[in-house]
Motif scaffolding. Structure first.
Motif, PDB file in Angstrom:
ATOM      1  N   ALA A   1      -1.662   1.935 -16.279  1.00  0.00           N
ATOM      2  CA  ALA A   1      -2.579   1.156 -15.439  1.00  0.00           C
ATOM      3  C   ALA A   1      -2.353   1.441 -13.961  1.00  0.00           C
ATOM      4  O   ALA A   1      -3.307   1.532 -13.175  1.00  0.00           O
ATOM      5  CB  ALA A   1      -2.403  -0.342 -15.731  1.00  0.00           C
ATOM      6  N   LEU A   2      -1.094   1.617 -13.569  1.00  0.00           N
ATOM      7  CA  LEU A   2      -0.807   1.919 -12.175  1.00  0.00           C
ATOM      8  C   LEU A   2      -1.342   3.297 -11.794  1.00  0.00           C
ATOM      9  O   LEU A   2      -1.946   3.469 -10.726  1.00  0.00           O
ATOM     10  CB  LEU A   2       0.700   1.852 -11.922  1.00  0.00           C
TER      11      LEU A   2
ATOM     12  N   ASN B   1       9.198  14.781   0.619  1.00  0.00           N
ATOM     13  CA  ASN B   1       8.558  15.130  -0.652  1.00  0.00           C
ATOM     14  C   ASN B   1       7.593  14.023  -1.034  1.00  0.00           C
ATOM     15  O   ASN B   1       8.012  12.900  -1.337  1.00  0.00           O
ATOM     16  CB  ASN B   1       9.623  15.297  -1.740  1.00  0.00           C
ATOM     17  N   PRO B   2       6.277  14.283  -1.017  1.00  0.00           N
ATOM     18  CA  PRO B   2       5.313  13.208  -1.297  1.00  0.00           C
ATOM     19  C   PRO B   2       5.080  12.944  -2.771  1.00  0.00           C
ATOM     20  O   PRO B   2       4.154  12.215  -3.127  1.00  0.00           O
ATOM     21  CB  PRO B   2       4.032  13.743  -0.641  1.00  0.00           C
ATOM     22  N   ASN B   3       5.864  13.527  -3.660  1.00  0.00           N
ATOM     23  CA  ASN B   3       5.665  13.299  -5.082  1.00  0.00           C
ATOM     24  C   ASN B   3       6.158  11.905  -5.470  1.00  0.00           C
ATOM     25  O   ASN B   3       6.890  11.250  -4.727  1.00  0.00           O
ATOM     26  CB  ASN B   3       6.405  14.354  -5.907  1.00  0.00           C
ATOM     27  N   ALA B   4       5.742  11.448  -6.657  1.00  0.00           N
ATOM     28  CA  ALA B   4       6.142  10.128  -7.146  1.00  0.00           C
ATOM     29  C   ALA B   4       6.415  10.217  -8.636  1.00  0.00           C
ATOM     30  O   ALA B   4       5.859  11.067  -9.342  1.00  0.00           O
ATOM     31  CB  ALA B   4       5.058   9.089  -6.871  1.00  0.00           C
TER      32      ALA B   4
ATOM     33  N   CYS C   1       0.848  -1.188   0.000  1.00  0.00           N
ATOM     34  CA  CYS C   1       0.000   0.000   0.000  1.00  0.00           C
ATOM     35  C   CYS C   1       0.884   1.240   0.000  1.00  0.00           C
ATOM     36  O   CYS C   1       2.003   1.221   0.521  1.00  0.00           O
ATOM     37  CB  CYS C   1      -0.933   0.015   1.214  1.00  0.00           C
ATOM     38  N   PHE C   2       0.355   2.304  -0.587  1.00  0.00           N
ATOM     39  CA  PHE C   2       1.132   3.528  -0.702  1.00  0.00           C
ATOM     40  C   PHE C   2       0.232   4.731  -0.448  1.00  0.00           C
ATOM     41  O   PHE C   2      -0.838   4.860  -1.066  1.00  0.00           O
ATOM     42  CB  PHE C   2       1.760   3.643  -2.098  1.00  0.00           C
ATOM     43  N   ASP C   3       0.649   5.576   0.464  1.00  0.00           N
ATOM     44  CA  ASP C   3      -0.024   6.841   0.745  1.00  0.00           C
ATOM     45  C   ASP C   3       1.046   7.852   1.141  1.00  0.00           C
ATOM     46  O   ASP C   3       1.586   7.788   2.247  1.00  0.00           O
ATOM     47  CB  ASP C   3      -1.053   6.670   1.868  1.00  0.00           C
TER      48      ASP C   3
END
Length: 539
Positions: free
Chosen positions: A149-150, A134-137, A117-119
């Motif tokens: 799709a992701l 930094n919460p960016n991805a 899981c990712f938040d």
């Protein structure tokens, strides 16, 4: 070439020594002489004789013997055993603990066999990852690896994305469908809006923003959305199953109860925040919530059971029964919450919940599994008829089209002999000429009229003769007898010969009560008319 000389130091044996000392001296002399002889040999021969055993080949030049040689494309190696301490030291980076259970479910970890899981917001606030500021991805990869799709999965699986999707569907359902709107439009829009509010209350972004203003307000919003969804489900059921006046009256009563429950819960929630979250005040907060929820569940359960017995459509009956099963799980959850309320009121517990490690443990089975199954089954029961209806309609149209074509040979012979049985052309009826149900019903009526018009030519003698040749105890046999009588009557009508004794109508044909039953009977007759009966009425 000068000769290499060697000397031995243990040549002198002192006198007056013991026998053991003399034996040791002689053994030392023998060993020294052997080393002297080796020292005098050429270098190549000396290297061959003194090769280190660790450097010798493990297996002969032909290869490794036994099942581990991989001969014949078969390889069987011996088992390799090690302790967990050795394994963790030898393979330290194969599996990881993951990022926790908070956030959007991405997939399953291949090595750890656990959910990943990712938040980014919860990771940023919790501080579990050092230096994560930094919460960016970034999604990187070659073509076909699933980047799009992701990204779509993260957007749709996140609670906020699902809330926006449900809110847009609710807006279209209420505002974008034009007029006149079908029965239950506003109630269905309220149901979708309640679900959108419930999903939004669990979204990390919405929850963090809201709870930064009012602590723990997400719980209040989620509970109010649940009560709104329960009221909307009842409203849809009332509007579809009751008279308009009675449905409006019951909906007004439920809305008044919903308003009173929400106001009471809001007041108790505010008081709970002022009392540092007292367990007794929390129990009072849960009381109107559970009471209204239990009342709605019982009301909907009675509606579902009553309508499942009265409806004639199998899809609706099955959907209502599935929804009733979901109501049973909801009642289990209501009873569990009532026991917790009593415990909190008496000071026997607090409102904290232990993290569930399994969905079948004693506490989690009532607090998590039961409401989850209730929501799942109720939603499935409500959407089942809507999903199965177009499938059943397509199957029905396919059956009507095939039946229409199967009746063509019998209809052609009857209409050729008696053109007056043919009704007005289907093209003359505007808007329904392509309706398979309308066309099939016309054909069934025309064939039935033609068989009725042949009554003076239906011979009892032919009927008795066909009955002796076919097994009349089955529907296929009775249809074959009727086909033989019809074929003989058509031949007599063309020749102008009336029957000496008129045969009675078929008992199986008179027992049919609706269009489908009449069509199925005529299909058997038409099949026997073409395949099993000759021109003389015999097999």
């Amino acid at each position: 070439m000068p000769r290499t000389r060697a000397s031995a130091s243990l040549l002198f044996v002192p006198s007056k020594t013991s026998r053991a000392e003399q034996r040791a001296a002689r053994a030392g002399f023998t060993e020294a002489r052997h080393k002297a002889r080796l020292a005098g040999t050429p270098p190549k021969h000396r290297a061959e004789q003194t090769l280190d055993p660790e450097l010798r080949p493990t297996y002969p030049p032909a290869g490794r013997p036994g099942p581990a040689s991989a001969r014949g494309s078969k390889l069987r190696l011996p088992a390799h055993r090690m302790t967990t301490a050795t394994a963790s030291g030898a393979y330290p980076f194969v599996a990881e603990g993951g990022l926790g259970a908070e956030g959007v479910f991405i997939g399953r970890d291949v090595h750890a066999e656990a959910a990943f899981c990712f938040d980014p917001f919860s990771l940023y606030n919790s501080g579990r990852i050092e230096g994560f500021t930094n919460p960016n991805a970034v999604l990187a990869g070659i073509i076909g690896m699933g980047k799009s799709a992701l990204a779509k999965s993260i957007a749709t699986r996140s609670f906020l994305g699902m809330a926006l999707l449900l809110a847009s569907i609710a807006g279209y359902w209420v505002l974008g469908r034009g007029t006149p709107r079908p029965t239950g439009t506003w109630a269905m829009g309220a149901l979708l809006g309640s679900f959108a509010m419930a999903f939004a209350s669990y979204a990390p972004l919405f929850r963090n923003v809201a709870e930064s203003i009012v602590p723990h307000v997400g719980r209040l919003l989620s509970n109010c959305a649940s009560l709104g969804a329960a009221t909307a489900v009842l409203a849809v059921s009332f509007q579809l199953n009751l008279e308009p006046y009675e449905a409006r009256r019951r909906i007004r009563v439920r809305l008044a109860l919903l308003t009173a429950s929400v106001v009471t819960m809001t007041a108790l929630f505010a008081y709970e925040q002022l009392t540092a979250r007292s367990p007794q005040v929390y129990a009072l907060y849960l009381l109107p919530y559970i009471s209204f929820l239990g009342f709605s569940v019982v009301d909907f359960l009675m509606q579902a059971v009553r309508q499942s017995k009265a409806t004639r459509r199998d899809s609706i009956r099955g959907g209502l029964r599935v929804a009733a099963a979901g109501c049973v799980f909801a009642l289990v959850y209501v009873v569990y919450k009532l026991t917790r309320i009593v415990g909190l009121g008496l000071g026997l517990g607090d409102e904290t919940h232990a993290q569930c490690s399994s969905l079948v443990t004693s506490t989690c089975a009532f607090s998590v599994t039961s409401p989850a199954l209730a929501v799942l089954l109720i939603c499935l029961g409500l959407t089942w008829p809507a999903v199965l209806y177009p499938i059943n309609q397509a199957r029905r149209r396919r059956w009507e089209t095939r039946s229409f074509e199967s009746l063509r040979p019998l209809w052609q012979d009857l209409s050729a002999a008696m053109p007056q049985i043919v009704l007005s052309s289907a093209e003359d009826v505007a808007g329904i000429s392509d309706d398979s149900d309308f066309r099939l019903q016309r054909r069934v009526v025309e064939i039935s009229d033609g068989i009725l018009a042949l009554r003076p030519y239906r011979s009892r003698r032919v009927q008795e003769s066909a009955a002796s040749n076919f097994h009349t105890a089955t529907e296929q046999g009775a249809a074959a007898v009727e086909a033989a009588v019809v074929r003989a009557a058509l031949a007599d009508s063309k020749a102008g010969r009336y029957a000496d004794e008129v045969a009675p109508p078929s008992v199986d044909a008179a027992a049919r009560e609706d269009l489908r039953a009449d069509t199925q009977w005529l299909l058997l007759v038409a099949d026997a008319y073409v395949e099993r009966v000759g021109d003389d009425g015999r097999p």
